[in-house]
Write an enzyme that holds these catalytic residues in place. Structure first.
Site, PDB file in Angstrom:
ATOM      1  N   LYS A 123       0.850  -1.194   0.000  1.00 10.33           N
ATOM      2  CA  LYS A 123       0.000   0.000   0.000  1.00 10.33           C
ATOM      3  C   LYS A 123       0.881   1.238   0.000  1.00 10.33           C
ATOM      4  CE  LYS A 123      -0.609   0.446   5.009  1.00 10.33           C
ATOM      5  NZ  LYS A 123      -1.532   0.389   6.143  1.00 10.33           N
TER       6      LYS A 123
ATOM      7  N   THR B 178     -10.448   4.022  11.137  1.00 12.83           N
ATOM      8  CA  THR B 178     -11.628   4.309  10.314  1.00 12.83           C
ATOM      9  C   THR B 178     -12.043   3.094   9.481  1.00 12.83           C
ATOM     10  OG1 THR B 178     -10.252   5.165   8.533  1.00 12.83           O
ATOM     11  CG2 THR B 178     -11.064   6.755  10.147  1.00 12.83           C
ATOM     12  N   GLY B 179     -11.153   2.116   9.344  1.00 15.98           N
ATOM     13  CA  GLY B 179     -11.481   0.894   8.605  1.00 15.98           C
ATOM     14  C   GLY B 179     -11.194   0.967   7.122  1.00 15.98           C
ATOM     15  N   GLY B 180     -10.801   2.122   6.637  1.00 14.45           N
ATOM     16  CA  GLY B 180     -10.582   2.288   5.191  1.00 14.45           C
ATOM     17  C   GLY B 180      -9.455   1.430   4.656  1.00 14.45           C
TER      18      GLY B 180
END
Length: 327
Positions: free
Chosen positions: A203, A236-238
């Site tokens: 990422k 936030t889980g993104g």
């Protein structure tokens, strides 16, 4: 006539808690078969926090439990004030129990002129009067070196992995790290799951934008396999939802997410519920209100582990022994 006076009596353990997550503290107290120290804790109109123990703590071995959900700064200040109150009331030894260490992500300088706030928190604990720190799954292990005293770094991997073993066919599991930085932790997971292969999601992150990372591709064998996607915290889980998407696109049969700290800042609950993950497994190091729960969520209690560690510290035993000598 003797030239010295010998004190009578045994060591006394005292458990105190802040107001952020009383359910966790109460469960820890039940595991230890004791009661929580009565504390008068309240806020003045201008936001100042007041804490006073309701009984004598002189000469005790005190453990100050506090979770750090939002608003984190309030709960951190309450914990510091509680430590100060116990120190001034002559507690013999004070251990800060912070299952989710505040400011743990700010543990290094990614760019010039950035603070190292995780070190600042360690200094605040020390200044307030803490003799040692106990925490669960620190964001990075080097945070242990920020505190000038003993640090008990507890691991939730055994708890999480033993549960996940009951939910998967371990012969068809790949352990997936959401980035290259957690590969060492992924190796420990793979060991607990019987030598599962590893993969990681590549990422990229814009350092100028908080809470934002883009998952790009997966490195490792995931096609047709159950992927256990691990992380220390979900905010936030993104990022984790993006990793689920990448794994599904790479042909993963299904994905289970496992994380220790459920920060769950909005819109985490909705993002995770719609991510396509079969199950999201977390611990209760942080309180998870009903509004942040969803059908795929499983919450395991960290209280028995913390209680056992407190007992070992109090009895001058070995915390490392709780993790097969790998703490």
């Amino acid at each position: 006539m003797s030239s010295e006076i010998t004190a009578q009596g045994e060591k006394k353990l005292v458990l105190a808690t802040g107001r952020a997550h009383p359910e966790l503290a109460e469960e820890i107290a039940r595991c230890l078969d004791t009661d929580l120290l009565p504390l008068a804790s309240y806020d003045f109109a201008n936001g100042e926090i007041y804490v006073r123990p309701g009984e004598s703590v002189r000469g005790t071995d005190a453990f100050v439990i506090q979770a750090h959900p939002a608003p984190m700064n309030n709960w951190l200040m309450e914990q510091l004030i509680t430590v100060d109150a116990l120190k001034r009331a002559s507690a013999k030894r004070i251990t800060v129990v912070s299952p989710f260490y505040p400011y743990a992500r700010q543990d290094k300088k990614g760019r010039g002129r950035e603070p190292i706030s995780a070190r600042l928190v360690a200094d605040l604990y020390k200044t307030a009067g803490a003799d040692r720190i106990m925490s669960v799954d620190l964001h990075t292990s080097q945070i242990q070196g920020f505190f000038d005293g003993p640090v008990d770094h507890l691991m939730a991997i055994p708890l999480l992995a033993d549960y996940i073993r009951t939910r998967v066919d371990v012969s068809n599991v790949t352990v997936v790290s959401p980035d290259t930085g957690r590969v060492r932790v992924a190796e420990q997971w793979a060991e607990r799951l019987g030598g599962s292969p590893l993969a990681f999601v590549h990422k990229s992150r814009d350092l100028t934008v908080p809470n934002q990372a883009v998952s790009k591709q997966v490195v490792g064998q995931v096609e047709g396999r159950t992927c256990v996607l691990i992380d220390d915290m979900i905010d936030t889980g993104g990022t984790i939802a993006g990793a689920v998407r990448v794994l599904k696109e790479a042909g993963a049969k299904d994905v289970i997410i496992a994380a220790t700290h459920a920060v769950f800042s909005d819109p985490a609950a909705r993002t995770l519920a719609e991510s396509g993950a079969r199950e999201v497994v977390v611990t209760n190091t942080l309180p998870i209100p009903a509004a942040k729960r969803f059908d795929q969520l499983t919450v395991l209690s960290i209280a028995p582990l913390i209680a056992r560690a407190i007992k070992e510290v109090f009895e001058d035993g070995s915390v490392t022994s709780l993790f097969d000598g790998k703490a």
